[in-house]
Motif scaffolding. Structure first.
Motif, PDB file in Angstrom:
ATOM      1  N   VAL A 116       0.628   8.928  -9.811  1.00 23.77           N
ATOM      2  CA  VAL A 116       1.592   9.345  -8.691  1.00 23.77           C
ATOM      3  C   VAL A 116       1.397   8.291  -7.584  1.00 23.77           C
ATOM      4  CG1 VAL A 116       2.645  11.141  -7.126  1.00 23.77           C
ATOM      5  CG2 VAL A 116       2.019  11.711  -9.204  1.00 23.77           C
ATOM      6  N   ALA A 117       0.287   8.259  -6.963  1.00 22.51           N
ATOM      7  CA  ALA A 117      -0.179   7.194  -6.042  1.00 22.51           C
ATOM      8  C   ALA A 117       0.152   5.830  -6.185  1.00 22.51           C
ATOM      9  CB  ALA A 117      -1.779   7.270  -5.695  1.00 22.51           C
ATOM     10  N   ALA A 118      -0.130   5.356  -7.559  1.00 23.77           N
ATOM     11  CA  ALA A 118       0.012   4.183  -8.152  1.00 23.77           C
ATOM     12  C   ALA A 118       1.563   3.924  -8.258  1.00 23.77           C
ATOM     13  CB  ALA A 118      -0.692   3.852  -9.492  1.00 23.77           C
ATOM     14  N   THR A 119       2.380   4.852  -8.886  1.00 24.37           N
ATOM     15  CA  THR A 119       3.899   4.622  -8.670  1.00 24.37           C
ATOM     16  C   THR A 119       4.442   4.421  -7.262  1.00 24.37           C
ATOM     17  OG1 THR A 119       4.004   5.966 -10.747  1.00 24.37           O
ATOM     18  CG2 THR A 119       6.104   5.772  -9.316  1.00 24.37           C
ATOM     19  N   GLN A 120       3.670   5.184  -6.372  1.00 25.30           N
ATOM     20  CA  GLN A 120       4.547   4.972  -5.055  1.00 25.30           C
ATOM     21  C   GLN A 120       4.039   3.659  -4.315  1.00 25.30           C
ATOM     22  OE1 GLN A 120       2.269   8.146  -3.392  1.00 25.30           O
ATOM     23  NE2 GLN A 120       4.035   9.763  -3.703  1.00 25.30           N
ATOM     24  N   ARG A 121       3.035   3.025  -4.878  1.00 25.32           N
ATOM     25  CA  ARG A 121       2.636   1.843  -4.290  1.00 25.32           C
ATOM     26  C   ARG A 121       3.631   0.809  -5.222  1.00 25.32           C
ATOM     27  NH1 ARG A 121      -2.474   3.746  -4.999  1.00 25.32           N
ATOM     28  NH2 ARG A 121      -2.889   2.747  -6.837  1.00 25.32           N
ATOM     29  N   ARG A 122       3.760   1.099  -6.339  1.00 19.53           N
ATOM     30  CA  ARG A 122       4.540   0.293  -7.225  1.00 19.53           C
ATOM     31  C   ARG A 122       6.250   0.151  -6.597  1.00 19.53           C
ATOM     32  NH1 ARG A 122       5.819   0.978 -13.779  1.00 19.53           N
ATOM     33  NH2 ARG A 122       6.982  -0.768 -13.867  1.00 19.53           N
ATOM     34  N   LEU A 123       6.712   1.178  -6.142  1.00 19.70           N
ATOM     35  CA  LEU A 123       8.038   1.462  -5.651  1.00 19.70           C
ATOM     36  C   LEU A 123       8.235   0.529  -4.417  1.00 19.70           C
ATOM     37  CD1 LEU A 123       8.866   5.099  -6.557  1.00 19.70           C
ATOM     38  CD2 LEU A 123       9.628   3.175  -7.760  1.00 19.70           C
ATOM     39  N   ALA A 124       7.115   0.060  -3.731  1.00 25.10           N
ATOM     40  CA  ALA A 124       7.123  -0.223  -2.500  1.00 25.10           C
ATOM     41  C   ALA A 124       7.092  -1.860  -2.837  1.00 25.10           C
ATOM     42  CB  ALA A 124       5.977  -0.076  -1.416  1.00 25.10           C
ATOM     43  N   GLN A 125       7.041  -2.308  -3.889  1.00 25.71           N
ATOM     44  CA  GLN A 125       6.567  -3.768  -4.114  1.00 25.71           C
ATOM     45  C   GLN A 125       8.238  -4.433  -4.138  1.00 25.71           C
ATOM     46  OE1 GLN A 125       3.717  -5.416  -4.527  1.00 25.71           O
ATOM     47  NE2 GLN A 125       2.950  -3.361  -3.855  1.00 25.71           N
ATOM     48  N   PRO A 126       8.090  -5.777  -3.556  1.00 24.80           N
ATOM     49  CA  PRO A 126       9.401  -6.505  -3.782  1.00 24.80           C
ATOM     50  C   PRO A 126       9.708  -6.844  -5.001  1.00 24.80           C
ATOM     51  CG  PRO A 126       7.525  -7.952  -3.110  1.00 24.80           C
ATOM     52  CD  PRO A 126       7.100  -6.471  -3.006  1.00 24.80           C
ATOM     53  N   PHE A 127      10.947  -6.781  -5.237  1.00 23.84           N
ATOM     54  CA  PHE A 127      11.603  -6.966  -6.648  1.00 23.84           C
ATOM     55  C   PHE A 127      12.089  -8.482  -6.859  1.00 23.84           C
ATOM     56  CE2 PHE A 127      15.363  -6.689  -9.711  1.00 23.84           C
ATOM     57  CZ  PHE A 127      14.461  -6.276 -10.895  1.00 23.84           C
TER      58      PHE A 127
END
Length: 297
Positions: free
Chosen positions: A227-238
């Protein structure tokens, strides 16, 4: 901005809390019961327990799915036949497609044939369901006046590479799915703004794809670290999805008429590479090799 909701919890427990007919699309990648290490022992059950669990969560998934909704479920070879029977016979869902995801690398075997695919079952809740073929077409091999140059149906055998460990988007998860693969499911079976549910969110690929495609998404994940890793992933630029069907970069042969070729090349990026900016340069290098043309600024 897409509405994204990520819950740390048990899939069956959280599904039971959801309102009936509240979800437009479900993309589920449950444990295959092969002993993978997800950090919680969820992938190693007695066969009877695993099948009971599968029937229980699918029963709830059908309940929360809208009357025009679609569900895709990933599964390995050991339990795929059981999964099909549960979805069709026990849950009363309507079969649509048995998709074969072919990947280029996998487990090596010395006795028997090495596995190189996973299966994806597509079912709907009723005879009425949304499917947008134009959103998922692949480029034609040849230009022909009788062909739909918007593209061909991708069929039910798909090639997407695994997200290799050298990929910048690789997460610390043993069964991360390629974004391009999930992109096709989302585009085909949902509309912008609709709600997509992933009851086994894992590395967060479905949420990341929905974030970029303008769908609302809800993910359920048992492991707090994921869950924490996904939250970080969602904050990354695309900059583009981490994988692509190789056919999307295909340049049709016989685009000999200048007007036809110009019109087609102008549309190709929009039709096939809209979420794959990282593949555009390679496409135009192919155009230069085949037709001697460079991309205009």
């Amino acid at each position: 901005m897409a509405d994204l909701n990520l819950i740390c919890g048990d899939a069956l427990t959280e599904l039971k809390k959801m309102p009936a007919a509240s979800v437009d699309l479900i993309i589920a990648d449950p444990p295959y019961n092969l002993g993978k290490d997800y950090g919680n022992g969820s992938d190693l059950r007695a066969s009877e327990d695993y099948l009971r669990f599968t029937k229980d969560w699918l029963t709830e998934a059908k309940r929360v799915l809208s009357d025009t909704g679609t569900i895709y479920v990933f599964m390995g070879f050991r339990f795929i036949a059981y999964l099909y029977a549960i979805m069709e016979q026990d849950c009363g869902l309507h079969f649509r497609n048995w998709i074969c995801w072919h990947y280029t690398q996998g487990i090596g075997k010395k006795r028997g044939f090495s596995p190189r695919h996973d299966d994806i079952l597509m079912f709907t809740k009723s005879e009425r369901y949304h499917f947008d073929l134009d959103a998922v077409r692949v480029p034609q091999k040849f230009y022909r006046s009788v062909n739909n140059m918007r593209g061909a149906n991708p069929g039910d055998v798909w090639e997407f590479s695994h997200v290799h460990y050298c990929n910048d988007n690789r997460q610390a998860h043993p069964t991360q799915k390629p974004e391009g693969l999930i992109e096709r499911l989302v585009l085909a079976s949902s509309r912008p703004g609709q709600l997509v549910l992933d009851p086994f969110s894992g590395s967060g690929t479905t949420l990341r794809v929905c974030q970029q495609l303008g769908r609302a998404a809800m993910g359920i994940e048992l492991n707090a670290d994921y869950v924490a890793a996904t939250q970080r992933r969602l904050a990354q630029p695309f900059t583009g999805f981490d994988s692509i069907d190789p056919r999307m970069k295909r340049i049709p042969n016989d685009l000999n008429d200048e007007a036809v070729r110009t019109a087609y090349l102008r549309n190709h990026e929009t039709w096939f590479l809209a979420n794959h900016g990282n593949a555009i340069d390679e496409f135009w290098k192919g155009v230069e090799r085949k037709y001697g043309l460079k991309r205009k600024p």
